[in-house]
Motif scaffolding. Structure first.
Motif, PDB file in Angstrom:
ATOM      1  N   HIS A  51      43.215  34.091  37.304  1.00 43.84           N
ATOM      2  CA  HIS A  51      44.228  33.335  38.285  1.00 43.84           C
ATOM      3  C   HIS A  51      44.366  31.919  38.033  1.00 43.84           C
ATOM      4  O   HIS A  51      45.621  31.321  38.446  1.00 43.84           O
ATOM      5  CB  HIS A  51      43.479  33.350  39.592  1.00 43.84           C
ATOM      6  CG  HIS A  51      42.095  32.501  39.727  1.00 43.84           C
ATOM      7  ND1 HIS A  51      40.989  33.425  39.233  1.00 43.84           N
ATOM      8  CD2 HIS A  51      41.729  31.481  40.198  1.00 43.84           C
ATOM      9  CE1 HIS A  51      39.920  32.474  39.289  1.00 43.84           C
ATOM     10  NE2 HIS A  51      40.278  31.468  39.976  1.00 43.84           N
ATOM     11  N   ARG A  78      46.528  40.456  35.937  1.00 41.88           N
ATOM     12  CA  ARG A  78      47.193  39.838  37.050  1.00 41.88           C
ATOM     13  C   ARG A  78      47.941  40.768  37.923  1.00 41.88           C
ATOM     14  O   ARG A  78      47.945  40.919  39.143  1.00 41.88           O
ATOM     15  CB  ARG A  78      47.967  38.621  36.585  1.00 41.88           C
ATOM     16  CG  ARG A  78      47.509  37.523  35.940  1.00 41.88           C
ATOM     17  CD  ARG A  78      48.239  36.398  35.443  1.00 41.88           C
ATOM     18  NE  ARG A  78      47.636  35.299  34.972  1.00 41.88           N
ATOM     19  CZ  ARG A  78      47.994  34.222  34.355  1.00 41.88           C
ATOM     20  NH1 ARG A  78      49.419  34.437  33.761  1.00 41.88           N
ATOM     21  NH2 ARG A  78      47.286  33.139  34.006  1.00 41.88           N
ATOM     22  N   VAL A 116      47.171  35.196  42.177  1.00 41.50           N
ATOM     23  CA  VAL A 116      46.788  35.942  40.771  1.00 41.50           C
ATOM     24  C   VAL A 116      47.140  35.342  39.423  1.00 41.50           C
ATOM     25  O   VAL A 116      46.420  35.816  38.433  1.00 41.50           O
ATOM     26  CB  VAL A 116      47.291  37.360  40.995  1.00 41.50           C
ATOM     27  CG1 VAL A 116      46.915  37.988  42.064  1.00 41.50           C
ATOM     28  CG2 VAL A 116      48.775  37.320  40.665  1.00 41.50           C
TER      29      VAL A 116
END
Length: 316
Positions: free
Chosen positions: A222, A261, A283
């Motif tokens: 993230h 992600r 994310v």
């Protein structure tokens, strides 16, 4: 009448076996007549199907009078297919018979040499194994089914139904296929492909040398990461890191990061009501537009369509 012969091999997957039997068996022409004659043949009178034993009325000689042959997947697709079945499939193909596989039934067609030089698909979990075992096949793990004309393959489970409905439409037109899809309580065409079902870059990926950095990426995806950041976390040079990733994952470090992600975003789309902007930020994507574009490229559908498919409507 068009004759469909479904081949029941040892350890056949019962879902794969039942799908063509039910789909073709219930298809009706506009005047109400059956659209297909469906037979089930086996290498032996009694065939093992997981916890079941199935009795079949005809042997492999049924392939000689088939217009279409359907090969379901097997519980252990890596095991050798009985030689008589391979010979019968090769003979049917040589006679011009249309042959289709469901799920890992593609391994049987590959073993018979029927997929050499062709684009084919199978269940996404088995796609890498199919490609490694049969390098002459162009394996596409992201599509629901592939129609090469005489030879067709489909992905796992429900994709077998997609393939069967496609064949009904090809044989008898949209109206008959649409009626068959209504009987199956299934859409005649599904948006997206198998790509939306693939679990990308799982945290349990087995790698002796990359495991620490893969876990680090999992925990830090993230953040705004550059290639140099990943190399620092791996305590190695960028060049060495790139080489190891390509050797062990087939991806670059940044491609792996993007896959992680995407998977995190899928989890949030399935389990939360967060908007696209929040998910993109949470994310690690630089912007919602970048997230939407990369998500669609990876899964074949938009984030909204993915959420609808895997979460459904509240209260539904």
């Amino acid at each position: 009448m068009h004759t469909v012969v479904v081949v029941a091999l040892p350890d056949t997957i019962i879902f794969d076996l039942a799908t063509p039997i039910e789909t073709f068996g219930r298809a009706r022409l506009p005047d109400g007549r059956p659209a297909y004659r469906v037979l089930v043949c086996g290498t032996e009178p009694v065939v093992r199907a997981g916890p079941l034993r199935l009795g079949v009325d005809v042997g492999l000689e049924a392939l000689e009078r088939a217009d279409t042959v359907v090969v379901p997947g097997r519980i252990h697709p890596e095991q050798e297919t009985p030689a008589p079945a391979i010979a019968a499939l090769r003979a049917a193909a040589a006679d011009g018979t249309r042959i289709a596989s469901i799920c890992v039934g593609a391994f049987t067609l590959a073993e018979a040499g029927l997929l050499d030089g062709l684009r084919a698909t199978t269940h996404w979990l088995a796609a890498d194994a199919l490609a490694k075992r049969y390098p002459s096949i162009d394996v596409d793990p992201e599509t629901l089914y592939i129609d090469n004309g005489q030879i067709l393959t489909s992905a796992g489970a429900a994709a077998g139904l997609d393939l069967c409905l496609h064949l009904v439409r090809r044989d008898h037109g949209v109206a008959v296929a649409a009626d068959t899809s209504r009987l199956s309580v299934a859409p005649l065409h599904r948006d997206g492909g198998q790509a939306q079902f693939i679990l990308r870059n799982p945290p349990t990926f087995q790698s002796a040398t990359l495991e620490p950095v893969l876990l680090w990426i999992e925990e830090n995806a993230h953040h705004d990461l550059a290639l140099a950041d990943i190399a620092d976390a791996a305590h190695t040079s960028v060049r060495t890191l790139n080489r190891r990733f390509h050797q062990e994952t087939g991806q670059s470090p940044m491609q792996w990061l993007g896959g992680v992600r995407i998977r995190h975003a899928q989890e949030l789309l399935e389990t939360t009501d967060y908007g696209v902007e929040r998910i993109a930020r949470q994310v690690g994507f630089p912007s919602p537009s970048n997230f939407r574009a990369l998500f669609r490229r990876a899964t074949g559908v938009t984030p909204h369509a993915y959420r609808t498919t895997f979460r459904g409507r509240p209260g539904a």
